[in-house]
Write an enzyme that holds these catalytic residues in place. Structure first.
Site, PDB file in Angstrom:
ATOM      1  N   ASP A  85       0.893  -1.264  -0.133  1.00 45.10           N
ATOM      2  CA  ASP A  85       0.059   0.105  -0.050  1.00 45.10           C
ATOM      3  C   ASP A  85       0.994   1.210  -0.113  1.00 45.10           C
ATOM      4  O   ASP A  85       2.039   1.286   0.482  1.00 45.10           O
ATOM      5  CB  ASP A  85      -0.932   0.006   1.276  1.00 45.10           C
ATOM      6  CG  ASP A  85      -2.042  -0.931   1.251  1.00 45.10           C
ATOM      7  OD1 ASP A  85      -2.067  -1.683   0.273  1.00 45.10           O
ATOM      8  OD2 ASP A  85      -2.719  -1.035   2.121  1.00 45.10           O
ATOM      9  N   ASP A  86       0.381   2.377  -0.455  1.00 40.88           N
ATOM     10  CA  ASP A  86       0.805   3.736  -0.173  1.00 40.88           C
ATOM     11  C   ASP A  86       1.909   4.157  -1.446  1.00 40.88           C
ATOM     12  O   ASP A  86       2.268   5.286  -1.253  1.00 40.88           O
ATOM     13  CB  ASP A  86       1.184   4.068   0.922  1.00 40.88           C
ATOM     14  CG  ASP A  86       0.357   3.771   2.368  1.00 40.88           C
ATOM     15  OD1 ASP A  86      -0.819   3.722   1.780  1.00 40.88           O
ATOM     16  OD2 ASP A  86       0.810   3.851   3.363  1.00 40.88           O
ATOM     17  N   HIS A 136      -5.769   2.920  -4.514  1.00 49.02           N
ATOM     18  CA  HIS A 136      -5.697   3.172  -2.770  1.00 49.02           C
ATOM     19  C   HIS A 136      -6.262   4.872  -2.708  1.00 49.02           C
ATOM     20  O   HIS A 136      -5.768   5.516  -1.800  1.00 49.02           O
ATOM     21  CB  HIS A 136      -4.162   3.079  -2.433  1.00 49.02           C
ATOM     22  CG  HIS A 136      -4.294   2.809  -0.974  1.00 49.02           C
ATOM     23  ND1 HIS A 136      -5.191   1.710  -0.265  1.00 49.02           N
ATOM     24  CD2 HIS A 136      -3.459   3.258   0.040  1.00 49.02           C
ATOM     25  CE1 HIS A 136      -4.636   2.068   1.002  1.00 49.02           C
ATOM     26  NE2 HIS A 136      -3.753   2.646   1.117  1.00 49.02           N
ATOM     27  N   HIS A 140      -5.100   9.214  -0.621  1.00 46.47           N
ATOM     28  CA  HIS A 140      -4.977   8.588   0.692  1.00 46.47           C
ATOM     29  C   HIS A 140      -6.168   8.969   1.603  1.00 46.47           C
ATOM     30  O   HIS A 140      -5.976   8.958   3.036  1.00 46.47           O
ATOM     31  CB  HIS A 140      -3.778   8.505   1.253  1.00 46.47           C
ATOM     32  CG  HIS A 140      -3.497   7.425   2.214  1.00 46.47           C
ATOM     33  ND1 HIS A 140      -3.916   7.492   3.568  1.00 46.47           N
ATOM     34  CD2 HIS A 140      -3.046   6.076   2.078  1.00 46.47           C
ATOM     35  CE1 HIS A 140      -3.589   6.437   4.264  1.00 46.47           C
ATOM     36  NE2 HIS A 140      -2.909   5.408   3.424  1.00 46.47           N
ATOM     37  N   HIS A 237       3.748  -2.305   3.044  1.00 44.42           N
ATOM     38  CA  HIS A 237       3.671  -0.877   2.699  1.00 44.42           C
ATOM     39  C   HIS A 237       4.912  -0.625   1.773  1.00 44.42           C
ATOM     40  O   HIS A 237       6.118  -1.093   2.264  1.00 44.42           O
ATOM     41  CB  HIS A 237       3.718   0.178   3.743  1.00 44.42           C
ATOM     42  CG  HIS A 237       2.202  -0.312   4.369  1.00 44.42           C
ATOM     43  ND1 HIS A 237       1.929  -1.171   5.509  1.00 44.42           N
ATOM     44  CD2 HIS A 237       0.946   0.525   4.507  1.00 44.42           C
ATOM     45  CE1 HIS A 237       0.842  -1.025   5.906  1.00 44.42           C
ATOM     46  NE2 HIS A 237       0.235  -0.080   5.188  1.00 44.42           N
TER      47      HIS A 237
END
Length: 718
Positions: A85-86, A136, A140, A237
């Site tokens: 993620d991210d 995603h 965010h 991540h």
């Protein structure tokens, strides 16, 4: 004086400036929106009440909500769907891709759209190497606390960023701040339904490694290892901080579990779903390319503007510190000289020299009489003559001048056809009887000791000109008070510094004393610029003469009383100063006193009177942007420190001039109106100069501050 060239000033650049400002604001809003992102550890501000339906909470980590009821999907045994993620992150994502490629494994990257726009090449590489991309959101956001339109907007922007970066769209989404199915709250489930309604498959996780906490490599590996050969969706991540532990843990995890028979693949392959990456439409590719290009340029602008903001702030602060320091040096130097007692002329063997005062006048019927009476009513011990040079006035100026010459024996009226202020002054100089010449505007009054104080520095034979201390007389209104502060803080502090550095650029037209020899050495006043006083002063400096500032020689002048009049006056001043700087640019490479003037004065003027005002709009816009997007405490703190420093410099300047401090209350308003007007004047002047347009003389309408019968100022602070 009237202008003879009737061509209109350039106007088209205001449209370009407006469009540029709109583009700048739009770019900053885009980069501010895109990078108003936060890390995984940010806490939510809503109440996590309720939970998802049992079919979801007790189901698998992949949920299809596009149908009438939720469908949960699990991964098969010994199958791990690695998810990150991210990202993408320019440092850590490539390292993770290297590890995956080395082990022949694949993963699913849930990307933030704004970071996709910043690093499209990384996304393209991930897809090319067999990995999968999911959404995603663009910034965010916490979808559980966002409105439906904001969710749709974020998801749509992410799809366009993916289309522009890699030519694909995605069917997968992982909501920021989500984790395992039984941790899904009711608000998060409603957000998942919104995404499912748009055709997304919602990805949660079986094993959340919480690697963003950096708990250590072994703990990450332990958290990512399924129990008893089960399959799992593993959350890691690849951005949002230092991911060195994640990279090391991934390498060890792949090595260890591959040996135990686990396979590592994408989420879609692990759950036997169709590929999440689908080709984007041509329209999405075009708009996505435009979006990613706009964001990258906006990021670049924001970075450069941040640098410019810092440079402008540092230079402005340096100037605020330097001006009082030079003023202190100047005061210590000049105030050691005796101000009372015998005239300094007696020490060189004689009485003060006679003086000729020249008053150029065009349509000065309102204040001419007060000006001349203040000149005649002087305590100067030697003879003076006052020459009124009427430059073809169309009002009663010559009538008033004739009356004054009949009233006073030492006043003479000279009438000539209109030719401009420099020509009028040259006429007066040519007909003056004495070698010490004082040049005075027709809207200015002297105190009784002004001429004596003004001429005093000429006892030094090296001094060719003396600048007096100009005061704003009509300072009752807001505009007058702004100009009063500008004269005291800016003009006079600058002149003290220039005096110390021996590089005075301007003896103001309102009050200046000259040696005839100095004027003759430069051929008198030139008609080549609209700032004849600046042009003349620079020429005298280049001729090797010293030009000094005399703080006690006070002249009271009538400043413009409206913003329009103020604009016209400052426009002419600024444009004329640019002309003079260009005319005397060779002084920077000359030797002797001329070179000293050129290398000290001209860069200062170019930096602080041209470059910084041109940067001021960018600084203002960036400061507002910083208050809402960057750290507002930093921006507000910088502004407060700057204001305090400016107020301290202002207090010192007012104290040096013996002025009351009560005028300081207008300074905050000066920062939000007057300052902007002044930098727009500089921009207009610079554009006019670049385009080669000729600016005519703008006549300032007098309001009669010094009308006959009105009391004249008699002391500083009056």
């Amino acid at each position: 004086m009237p202008r003879k060239d009737r061509r209109r000033d350039p106007r088209g650049h205001w449209i370009l400036l407006f469009l540029g400002a709109v583009t700048l604001v739009a770019g900053l809003l885009l980069t501010g929106y895109a990078h108003g992102v936060v890390g995984e550890s940010t806490q939510h501000n809503y109440e996590k009440s309720g939970s998802a339906p049992p079919a979801v909470a007790n189901g698998g980590p992949v949920v299809n909500l596009s149908g009438g009821k939720p469908e949960s999907i699990r991964t098969p045994r010994r199958t791990i769907a690695l998810t990150f993620d991210d990202g993408p992150d320019p440092r850590w994502t490539p390292q993770l891709l290297d590890v995956l490629r080395r082990h022949g494994a694949h993963a699913t990257f849930f990307v933030i759209g704004a970071r996709v726009a910043d690093h499209p090449g990384i996304v393209h590489r991930a897809i090319r190497e067999g990995n999968e991309i999911g959404s995603h959101t663009y910034t965010h956001i916490d979808m559980a606390s966002a409105s439906p339109w904001r969710i749709r907007f974020e998801l749509d922007l992410t799809q366009r960023a993916l289309a522009g970066a890699a030519g694909v769209n995605t069917r997968l989404i992982r909501m920021p701040y989500s984790s395992v199915p039984d941790g899904l709250s009711a608000p998060e489930y409603r957000a998942a339904l919104e995404a499912g309604g748009q055709g997304y498959v919602v990805a949660l996780t079986d094993l959340d490694t919480e690697d963003w906490r950096r708990p250590g490599v072994e703990k990450i590996i332990e958290a990512a290892t399924p129990k008893k050969g089960a399959g799992a969706v593993v959350m890691m991540h690849d951005s949002g901080g230092d991911r060195a532990q994640t990279v090391q843990a991934l390498d060890a995890l792949l090595t260890r579990l591959s040996a135990e028979g686990y396979r590592f693949t994408t989420l879609s392959q692990a759950t036997r779903l169709p590929s999440a990456d689908v080709p984007a439409s041509t329209f999405d590719k075009v708009t996505g390319t435009a979006l990613t290009a706009a964001q990258r340029w906006s990021d670049l602008w924001a970075g450069w503007f941040g640098i410019l903001f810092g440079i402008a702030g540092a230079l402005t602060t340096l100037r605020l510190l330097a001006l009082p320091l030079f003023a202190h040096v100047h005061v210590r130097r000049v105030r050691r000289r005796p101000r009372r007692g015998p005239s300094p002329w007696l020490t060189v063997g004689g009485a003060p020299p006679p003086v000729s005062v020249i008053v150029p006048a065009y349509n000065e019927e309102v204040g001419l009489a007060a000006t001349v009476r203040s000149l005649v009513n002087t305590t100067y011990p030697s003879p003076i003559e006052v020459l009124i040079v009427d430059d073809g006035s169309t009002d009663d100026t010559p009538v008033i001048g004739d009356r004054l010459q009949r009233e006073f024996a030492n006043v003479r009226l000279i009438c000539r056809p209109n030719g401009g202020k420099p020509a009028a002054l040259n006429t007066g100089i040519a007909q003056a009887s004495h070698d010490i010449l004082v040049l005075v505007d027709g809207d200015t009054v002297f105190q009784r000791d002004t001429i004596n104080n003004l001429v005093r520095p000429l006892v030094d034979p090296r001094v060719g000109a003396v600048s007096g201390n100009t005061k704003v007389a009509n300072r009752k209104g807001l505009i007058g008070r702004w100009q009063h502060l500008e004269y005291v803080i800016g003009f006079n502090l600058d002149r003290r510094m220039f005096d110390v550095l021996e590089c005075m650029p301007t003896v103001p037209g309102a009050i200046g004393a000259f040696r005839r020899q100095a004027l003759a050495s430069v051929g008198g006043l030139s008609t080549e610029t609209l700032a004849e006083d600046t042009d003349l002063t620079m020429a005298i400096c280049r001729a090797g003469w010293r030009v000094v500032y005399e703080e006690t020689a006070l002249a009271w002048t009538e400043a413009p009383s409206s913003l329009r009049q103020l604009w016209r006056q400052r426009y002419r001043w600024c444009y004329g100063t640019l002309q003079s700087m260009w005319k005397h640019k060779r002084a920077m490479v000359e030797g002797g006193r001329s070179g000293r003037f050129g290398r000290r004065c001209l860069p200062y003027l170019a930096l602080f009177q041209v470059a910084l005002p041109c940067l001021a709009p960018v600084v203002d816009v960036f400061a507002i942007y910083g208050m809402f997007v960057l750290n507002p405490l930093t921006v507000a703190g910088s502004w407060v420190l700057f204001t305090v420093a400016q107020a301290a410099a202002a207090m010192y300047a007012l104290r040096l001039d013996g002025e009351r401090l009560t005028t300081l209350w207008v300074m905050p308003f000066q920062q939000i109106v007057y300052r902007q007007l002044m930098y727009l004047v500089v921009i207009q002047s610079l554009v006019t100069a670049i385009l080669g347009a000729r600016l005519g003389w703008h006549v300032i309408r007098r309001t009669g501050t010094f009308s006959e019968g009105e009391p004249l100022p008699t002391q500083v602070g009056a």
